[in-house]
Design an enzyme around this catalytic site. Structure first.
Site, PDB file in Angstrom:
ATOM      1  N   SER A 103       1.222  -1.748  -0.003  1.00 37.23           N
ATOM      2  CA  SER A 103      -0.213   0.005  -0.056  1.00 37.23           C
ATOM      3  C   SER A 103       0.943   1.368  -0.004  1.00 37.23           C
ATOM      4  CB  SER A 103      -0.659   0.197   1.114  1.00 37.23           C
ATOM      5  OG  SER A 103      -1.444   1.274   1.580  1.00 37.23           O
ATOM      6  N   LYS A 141      -5.299  -6.389   3.148  1.00 35.18           N
ATOM      7  CA  LYS A 141      -4.960  -5.396   2.681  1.00 35.18           C
ATOM      8  C   LYS A 141      -6.374  -5.068   1.406  1.00 35.18           C
ATOM      9  CE  LYS A 141      -2.912  -2.188  -0.564  1.00 35.18           C
ATOM     10  NZ  LYS A 141      -4.371  -2.151  -1.521  1.00 35.18           N
ATOM     11  N   HIS A 186      -7.583  -2.809   5.005  1.00 36.76           N
ATOM     12  CA  HIS A 186      -6.826  -1.494   4.469  1.00 36.76           C
ATOM     13  C   HIS A 186      -7.457  -0.848   3.269  1.00 36.76           C
ATOM     14  CE1 HIS A 186      -3.946   1.686   2.718  1.00 36.76           C
ATOM     15  NE2 HIS A 186      -3.785   1.323   3.097  1.00 36.76           N
ATOM     16  N   ASN A 187      -7.751  -0.814   2.226  1.00 35.50           N
ATOM     17  CA  ASN A 187      -8.859  -0.587   1.353  1.00 35.50           C
ATOM     18  C   ASN A 187      -9.997  -0.251   1.744  1.00 35.50           C
ATOM     19  OD1 ASN A 187      -6.357  -1.279  -0.374  1.00 35.50           O
ATOM     20  ND2 ASN A 187      -7.247  -1.196  -2.081  1.00 35.50           N
ATOM     21  N   GLU A 235     -10.189   2.614   3.726  1.00 31.36           N
ATOM     22  CA  GLU A 235      -9.925   3.504   2.674  1.00 31.36           C
ATOM     23  C   GLU A 235     -10.739   4.358   2.426  1.00 31.36           C
ATOM     24  OE1 GLU A 235      -6.831   2.755  -0.127  1.00 31.36           O
ATOM     25  OE2 GLU A 235      -8.016   3.860  -1.152  1.00 31.36           O
TER      26      GLU A 235
END
Ligand code: 6PG
Length: 486
Positions: A134, A188, A191-192, A195
Site C-alpha cells: 500500500s 490489504k 485496509h482498502n 480507505e
C-alpha cells in the site's frame, strides 16, 4: 551467498508498469539488494534500465533468463494486474522454480484466490506469498506499507528484503508477517475498505462545510490543513487539502467543481463488504462508502428524481467556529467507528480462516507508507498492546473517551445534515452503529417474533434457556421446540 549464486540477484520483479518499476527501483536503492527485472514486453524493461542505470538491474528479455539470474532460494515479486495475468506469471515461474523458492504476488488479489494459489504452488514445494503493498506509486518507490502472508519459512528470506524497502514509522519498518496463506491479501483488502470509508467520511465533511457552511474549496482546504495538525492528522486529510486547493487551469474554477461527481472503484471495497457480510461482521461505514460510489454513478436515476421536493430546513449556524468544530468531531468519531469495524472484520476473518493475526502489529505497519496512514493509528496500536484480546476497539479507554467527547457534536451534525437534506450516509450509519452497540434492548426481538410468525423460525427467551415457537395460527400458546441442554 554461495559461489553458484555469485553475480545473481537476491530478488526479482516481474511486471514493470509504474508500480513494478518503482518497487524495483526502491529495492535496488537499498544496500545488499541486487535486483533482477523482467517484463513480458521488452520495451518496458529497456525503458527502466535505460532511465535508471544506477540501479544496476539484471535485466532479462525472457522468463528463462530471468529465472536463471536469480540466486537461490529464488525470490520473485509479481507486480501485474490482479486476475488472469497474475495466474499466467505464477504458472511460468512455478514451472521453472524449485522447492524452497518463493513466488510473491504484490498485486491487489482477492484473498481467496491467494489461498487457492498458495495451496497449488505449495504442492510443488514452492513458497507462495500474497503481499498487500500500500502507498500507490510513490509508496512503491519511497517506502510502502507491506502486508505479506504465506509461510514462516518464506518470511525468513522475504522479511529482510521487504523490511529494506518498507516505510518506517516510529523507527520500525512498516512490514510484518501478517499470517499464513491469504492473510496478507485479506488485511490489504480490509485496509482498502477502511480507505473507502475514510475517503467517504472526509467527502461528507467537505460537503457539509461547503453546502451548510458556504465555505469555498480553498477555505475548506485551510480548515483541513488545521485539522491535520490534530487527532485527524493523516495522509488522506493532507491530500484532501491539496485537492481542494487545486484550481483548474482551463476554467479558473476550483478543480473539485469541474470533476464529474461519479466515483470509480477497482473493487477492493466491494470485496471488503462482501467478505464482511459472509463473516457476519458489520462494516456499515465501509458499506455506505461503497454504496455512495455506486449511487454517484447512477446518472439516470439521479436525473429521474431531479426536482423532487427536499422539504429541507436550512442549517442555521450561529457560530461558524463551533460549527466547524462540530464537523471535525463528527468526522473523528465516525472515523473511529470505521476503523473499529475494519479491525473487527480482521478478527472475524482470522477466526474463520485460522490465521493468528496480531491486530497491534497490523495497526503498527499502517502508521506509515499506506494510504490510511494516520497519527491515530498509534492510539490503535497502544489499545491492542494494552489488551491484545480487545473485543472491540471502541471499548478501549482512549476511544471510549474520544467518542464520549464527540457524541453531542456528532448527533448535532447528523441531525442538522438530515434536516438540511445534505446526504451523510457514512456519518449517520456510524452513529447508528454506535447507538445499536450501546442499546439496552434492540428491536431484533421484534424481528425474531416476525420470523417466528411467518416462518416458525423460533426464538430464544431472556428469562430461561431453550428454543421456542408460538402457535400463531392456533391458540397462540408457546411451545419449546428444543429442550434446553441445561
Ligand atoms: C493502496 C491503494 C490501492 C488502490 C487504488 C485504487 O493501498 O495503495 O488502496 O491499492 O487499489 O488506490 O483503489 P479504488 O479504485 O478501489 O478506489
Amino acid at each position: 551467498m554461495t559461489s553458484s549464486n555469485a553475480g545473481k540477484a537476491n530478488i526479482g520483479v516481474v511486471g514493470l508498469a509504474v508500480m513494478g518499476s518503482n518497487l524495483a527501483r526502491n529495492l535496488a536503492s537499498r544496500e545488499g539488494n541486487t535486483v533482477a527485472v523482467y517484463n513480458r514486453s521488452v520495451e518496458r524493461t529497456q525503458l527502466l534500465t535505460s532511465e535508471h542505470p544506477e540501479a544496476g538491474f539484471i535485466a532479462s528479455e525472457t522468463i528463462d533468463d530471468f529465472v536463471a539470474s536469480l540466486a537461490k532460494p529464488r525470490t520473485a515479486i509479481i507486480m501485474v494486474q490482479a486476475g488472469k495475468g497474475t495466474d499466467a506469471v505464477i504458472a511460468q515461474l512455478a514451472e521453472r522454480f524449485e522447492p524452497g523458492d518463493i513466488i510473491v504476488d504484490g498485486g491487489n488479489a482477492l484473498f481467496t484466490d491467494t489461498i487457492r494459489r498458495e495451496a497449488e504452488v505449495r504442492a510443488k514445494g514452492i513458497n507462495f506469498v500474497g503481499a498487500g503493498i500500500s502507498g500507490g506509486e510513490e509508496g512503491a518507490l519511497k517506502g510502502p506499507s507491506i502486508m505479506p502472508g504465506g509461510s514462516e519459512e518464506a518470511y525468513k528470506t522475504l522479511g529482510p528484503i521487504l523490511s529494506s524497502i518498507a516505510a518506517v514509522a516510529e523507527g520500525e519498518p512498516c512490514v510484518t508477517h501478517v499470517g499464513t496463506d491469504g492473510a496478507g491479501h485479506f488485511v490489504k483488502m480490509i485496509h482498502n475498505g477502511i480507505e473507502y470509508a475514510d475517503m467517504q467520511l472526509i467527502a461528507e465533511a467537505y460537503d457539509i462545510l461547503r453546502q451548510a457552511g458556504a465555505y469555498s474549496p480553498a477555505e475548506i482546504a485551510a480548515i483541513f490543513g488545521e485539522w491535520n495538525k490534530g487527532t485527524l492528522e493523516s495522509f488522506l486529510i493532507e491530500i484532501t487539502a491539496e485537492v481542494l486547493k487545486q484550481v483548474d487551469a482551463k476554467t479558473g474554477k476550483p478543480l473539485v467543481d469541474v470533476i464529474l461527481d461519479q466515483a470509480g472503484s477497482k473493487g477492493t471495497g466491494v470485496w471488503t463488504v462482501q467478505t464482511a457480510l459472509n463473516l457476519g461482521t458489520p462494516v456499515s461505514g465501509i458499506a455506505e462508502a461503497v454504496f455512495a460510489r455506486s449511487l454517484s454513478s447512477q446518472a439516470s436515476q439521479r436525473a429521474a428524481v431531479d426536482g423532487l421536493p427536499a422539504d429541507a430546513t436550512a442549517w442555521t449556524i450561529e457560530d461558524k467556529v463551533a460549527f466547524v468544530e462540530d464537523v471535525r468531531r463528527a468526522l473523528y468519531a465516525s472515523k473511529l467507528v470505521a476503523y473499529a469495524q475494519g479491525f473487527d472484520a480482521i478478527r472475524a476473518g482470522a477466526k474463520e480462516y485460522g490465521w493468528n493475526i496480531n491486530l497491534g502489529a497490523v495497526s503498527k505497519i499502517w502508521r506509515g507508507g499506506c494510504i490510511i496512514r494516520a497519527q491515530f493509528l498509534n492510539r490503535i496500536t497502544e489499545a491492542y498492546e494494552a489488551d491484545p484480546g480487545l473485543v472491540l476497539l471502541l471499548s478501549a479507554p482512549y476511544f471510549a473517551d474520544a467518542i464520549a467527547q464527540a457524541q453531542e457534536a456528532w448527533r448535532r451534525v447528523v441531525i442538522a445534515a438530515t434536516q438540511a437534506g445534505i446526504p451523510a450516509p457514512a456519518f449517520g450509519s456510524s452513529l447508528s452503529y454506535y447507538d445499536a452497540l450501546r442499546a439496552e434492548r434492540l428491536p431484533a426481538a421484534l424481528v425474531q417474533g416476525q420470523r417466528d410468525f411467518f416462518g416458525a423460525h423460533t426464538y430464544k427467551r431472556v428469562d430461561k434457556p431453550g428454543i421456542f415457537h408460538t402457535l400463531w395460527s392456533g391458540d397462540r400458546s408457546e411451545i419449546e421446540t428444543e429442550p434446553s441442554s441445561h
